[in-house]
Design a protein around this motif. Structure first.
Motif, PDB file in Angstrom:
ATOM      1  N   MET A  64       0.839  -1.202   0.000  1.00 59.23           N
ATOM      2  CA  MET A  64       0.000   0.000   0.000  1.00 59.23           C
ATOM      3  C   MET A  64       0.873   1.251   0.000  1.00 59.23           C
ATOM      4  SD  MET A  64      -2.953   1.080   2.723  1.00 59.23           S
ATOM      5  CE  MET A  64      -3.827   2.629   2.569  1.00 59.23           C
ATOM      6  N   ARG A  65       0.538   2.193  -0.848  1.00 54.63           N
ATOM      7  CA  ARG A  65       1.317   3.418  -0.936  1.00 54.63           C
ATOM      8  C   ARG A  65       1.114   4.303   0.293  1.00 54.63           C
ATOM      9  NH1 ARG A  65       1.608   6.084  -6.920  1.00 54.63           N
ATOM     10  NH2 ARG A  65       2.085   4.192  -8.126  1.00 54.63           N
ATOM     11  N   LEU A  66       2.183   5.040   0.630  1.00 55.40           N
ATOM     12  CA  LEU A  66       2.099   6.062   1.657  1.00 55.40           C
ATOM     13  C   LEU A  66       1.689   7.376   1.008  1.00 55.40           C
ATOM     14  CD1 LEU A  66       5.470   5.202   3.429  1.00 55.40           C
ATOM     15  CD2 LEU A  66       3.186   4.697   4.312  1.00 55.40           C
ATOM     16  N   ASN A  67       1.046   8.231   1.785  1.00 56.11           N
ATOM     17  CA  ASN A  67       0.649   9.544   1.281  1.00 56.11           C
ATOM     18  C   ASN A  67       1.762  10.556   1.548  1.00 56.11           C
ATOM     19  OD1 ASN A  67      -1.922   8.981   0.241  1.00 56.11           O
ATOM     20  ND2 ASN A  67      -2.827   9.023   2.295  1.00 56.11           N
ATOM     21  N   TRP A  68       2.035  11.367   0.540  1.00 57.81           N
ATOM     22  CA  TRP A  68       3.140  12.324   0.601  1.00 57.81           C
ATOM     23  C   TRP A  68       2.632  13.723   0.278  1.00 57.81           C
ATOM     24  CZ3 TRP A  68       5.729  14.446  -4.025  1.00 57.81           C
ATOM     25  CH2 TRP A  68       6.826  15.250  -3.712  1.00 57.81           C
ATOM     26  N   GLY A  69       3.183  14.694   1.003  1.00 59.18           N
ATOM     27  CA  GLY A  69       2.860  16.086   0.737  1.00 59.18           C
ATOM     28  C   GLY A  69       4.113  16.921   0.605  1.00 59.18           C
ATOM     29  N   MET A  70       4.010  18.023  -0.137  1.00 53.28           N
ATOM     30  CA  MET A  70       5.173  18.868  -0.392  1.00 53.28           C
ATOM     31  C   MET A  70       4.839  20.321  -0.116  1.00 53.28           C
ATOM     32  SD  MET A  70       7.527  19.054  -3.802  1.00 53.28           S
ATOM     33  CE  MET A  70       9.197  19.699  -3.663  1.00 53.28           C
ATOM     34  N   ILE A  71       5.787  21.010   0.526  1.00 54.18           N
ATOM     35  CA  ILE A  71       5.673  22.438   0.791  1.00 54.18           C
ATOM     36  C   ILE A  71       6.832  23.127   0.097  1.00 54.18           C
ATOM     37  CG2 ILE A  71       5.587  24.224   2.572  1.00 54.18           C
ATOM     38  CD1 ILE A  71       4.679  21.974   4.511  1.00 54.18           C
ATOM     39  N   GLY A  72       6.535  24.107  -0.765  1.00 50.14           N
ATOM     40  CA  GLY A  72       7.560  24.721  -1.592  1.00 50.14           C
ATOM     41  C   GLY A  72       7.821  23.874  -2.824  1.00 50.14           C
ATOM     42  N   GLY A  73       8.878  24.240  -3.566  1.00 49.23           N
ATOM     43  CA  GLY A  73       9.201  23.472  -4.771  1.00 49.23           C
ATOM     44  C   GLY A  73       8.215  23.693  -5.886  1.00 49.23           C
ATOM     45  N   GLY A  74       7.693  24.909  -6.000  1.00 48.56           N
ATOM     46  CA  GLY A  74       6.676  25.209  -6.998  1.00 48.56           C
ATOM     47  C   GLY A  74       7.210  25.306  -8.415  1.00 48.56           C
ATOM     48  N   GLU A  75       6.365  25.767  -9.327  1.00 46.68           N
ATOM     49  CA  GLU A  75       6.719  25.838 -10.733  1.00 46.68           C
ATOM     50  C   GLU A  75       7.941  26.724 -10.933  1.00 46.68           C
ATOM     51  OE1 GLU A  75       4.338  25.892 -14.943  1.00 46.68           O
ATOM     52  OE2 GLU A  75       3.473  26.992 -13.245  1.00 46.68           O
ATOM     53  N   GLY A  76       8.945  26.209 -11.632  1.00 44.77           N
ATOM     54  CA  GLY A  76      10.186  26.935 -11.838  1.00 44.77           C
ATOM     55  C   GLY A  76      11.234  26.679 -10.779  1.00 44.77           C
ATOM     56  N   SER A  77      10.878  25.946  -9.732  1.00 46.42           N
ATOM     57  CA  SER A  77      11.827  25.627  -8.672  1.00 46.42           C
ATOM     58  C   SER A  77      12.924  24.719  -9.190  1.00 46.42           C
ATOM     59  CB  SER A  77      11.098  24.940  -7.512  1.00 46.42           C
ATOM     60  OG  SER A  77      11.993  24.256  -6.672  1.00 46.42           O
ATOM     61  N   GLN A  78      14.125  24.872  -8.647  1.00 42.84           N
ATOM     62  CA  GLN A  78      15.239  24.021  -9.041  1.00 42.84           C
ATOM     63  C   GLN A  78      15.115  22.626  -8.439  1.00 42.84           C
ATOM     64  OE1 GLN A  78      19.062  25.620  -7.936  1.00 42.84           O
ATOM     65  NE2 GLN A  78      20.204  23.948  -8.870  1.00 42.84           N
TER      66      GLN A  78
END
Length: 376
Positions: free
Chosen positions: A1-15
């Protein structure tokens, strides 16, 4: 079963954002379930939805994401913090205290005191706080670590590390927002290039040798006058075990592209790895010829073999090194043991080294203690 992941930052154009999204999802271990990707709430929500995040979990900022995820039955298992340096502590602390596992970009905090707080929260909560020193997850770096651990080089005498590039060498590019923040104390903290790239090299030196930096001497330079923080640094260090260390890091070395390499010299041999040729380790035994060890070949350590994803002679790049961090994170979240996952203590040691280097540079290169107080 997959784990749920969330991201803060790293938006469009981010390196760094794309590397995390590719890495987290490369092995089918995580579902990209929630995000707060941009300082502009509307842009962040819209981009998250384009990436497949549900409307009600595409958040405007991290506080909204924390409130929205905290009590969800299917809340995220792991949160990646990929925001500017100055925000790492507040966000990481809040999510750890709410019971989430966290992967934080480096530097983990802006001060040693903040780093010690994060270590204590992670210890008391039983939550994982990992730091994205992803270069340590390349298979052949793991092979180097295994060689040193089994005594293949004898006692380690000297480590020479280097992380230099020339991509910030144009003085006319000083106002580019993707460049400017790295030399702005309000955003980057007390150090520019050393905190950005140098601590990757310093962490690698400790990771491969299994030894910690005890004291250091630093020389910082801002070669472009408009920069408050350094764009070039030379750091000499000594480890707790007595190994001599030399480290150069620069962002104005025009002609170098991604010059991260490390050499380890022992009593009976030497090894070298470079990020631009990450599939190989150069090994020279005392009195013998230099050999090239290849990723994927027979006879490598279990860790190097485990993290090799494609057949020999096929390249494995940066996103798969990041993916290896997520592979080990998923395993630890599920209760397994993984050696080598960069921890909050690693992040704390790095911040202590940054503060020590700043102190040393201001004192004309004086030798100073590089250890965080709680780990002395």
């Amino acid at each position: 079963m997959r784990l749920n992941w969330g991201m803060i930052g790293g938006g469009e154009g981010s390196q760094i954002g794309p590397a995390h999204r590719l890495g987290a999802q490369a092995d089918g271990l995580f579902t990209f379930a929630a995000a707060a990707l941009d300082a502009d709430p509307a842009k962040g929500r819209e981009y998250a939805q384009r990436l497949g995040v549900a409307v009600d979990r595409a958040y405007g900022d991290w506080r909204e994401m924390l409130a929205g995820e905290r009590n969800r039955e299917n809340r995220v298992d792991l949160v990646t913090v990929a925001t500017p340096n100055a925000t790492h502590f507040e966000i990481t602390k809040a999510f750890l205290e709410a019971g989430f596992h966290v992967l934080c970009e480096k530097p983990m905090t802006m001060t040693v005191e903040e780093g010690e707080v994060i270590v204590k929260i992670a210890q008391s909560s039983g939550r994982i706080c990992a730091v994205n020193y992803c270069y340590s997850a390349y298979p052949m770096v793991r092979e180097m670590r295994a060689m040193v651990a089994r005594g293949g080089l004898g006692r380690i005498r000297l480590v020479v590390a280097n992380f230099s590039h020339g991509h910030h060498g144009d003085a006319g590019d000083a106002d580019n927002p993707r460049v400017r923040w790295r030399y702005d104390p309000a955003m980057a903290g007390v150090s520019g290039q050393f905190a950005d790239c140098g601590i990757h090299a310093l962490h690698m030196a400790s990771f491969i040798t299994g030894d910690e930096v005890a004291r250091l001497s630093a020389d910082f330079a801002s070669t472009i006058e408009s920069r408050v923080l350094e764009d070039d640094a030379m750091v000499n260090f000594r480890t707790a075990g007595g190994t001599v260390g030399r480290l150069w890091t620069s962002s104005v070395a025009i002609g170098r592209q991604h010059g991260f390499d490390i050499q380890v010299f022992g009593e009976t041999g030497g090894i070298r790895w470079a990020s631009e040729q990450p599939n190989q380790v150069w090994y020279t035994p005392l009195g013998g010829r230099t050999q090239i060890m290849e990723k994927g070949e027979a006879g490598l350590s279990d860790d190097a073999a485990r993290l090799s994803r494609v057949p020999i002679a096929h390249p494995e790049g940066f996103p798969l090194a990041v993916a290896n961090i997520y592979v080990d994170l998923a395993a630890v979240i599920r209760g397994e043991t993984r050696d080598g996952l960069p921890s909050a203590e690693d992040g704390l040691r790095s911040m202590a080294a940054v503060m020590a280097a700043v102190e040393s540079a201001k004192a004309g290169g004086a030798w100073v203690d590089a250890r965080p107080p709680m780990l002395r």
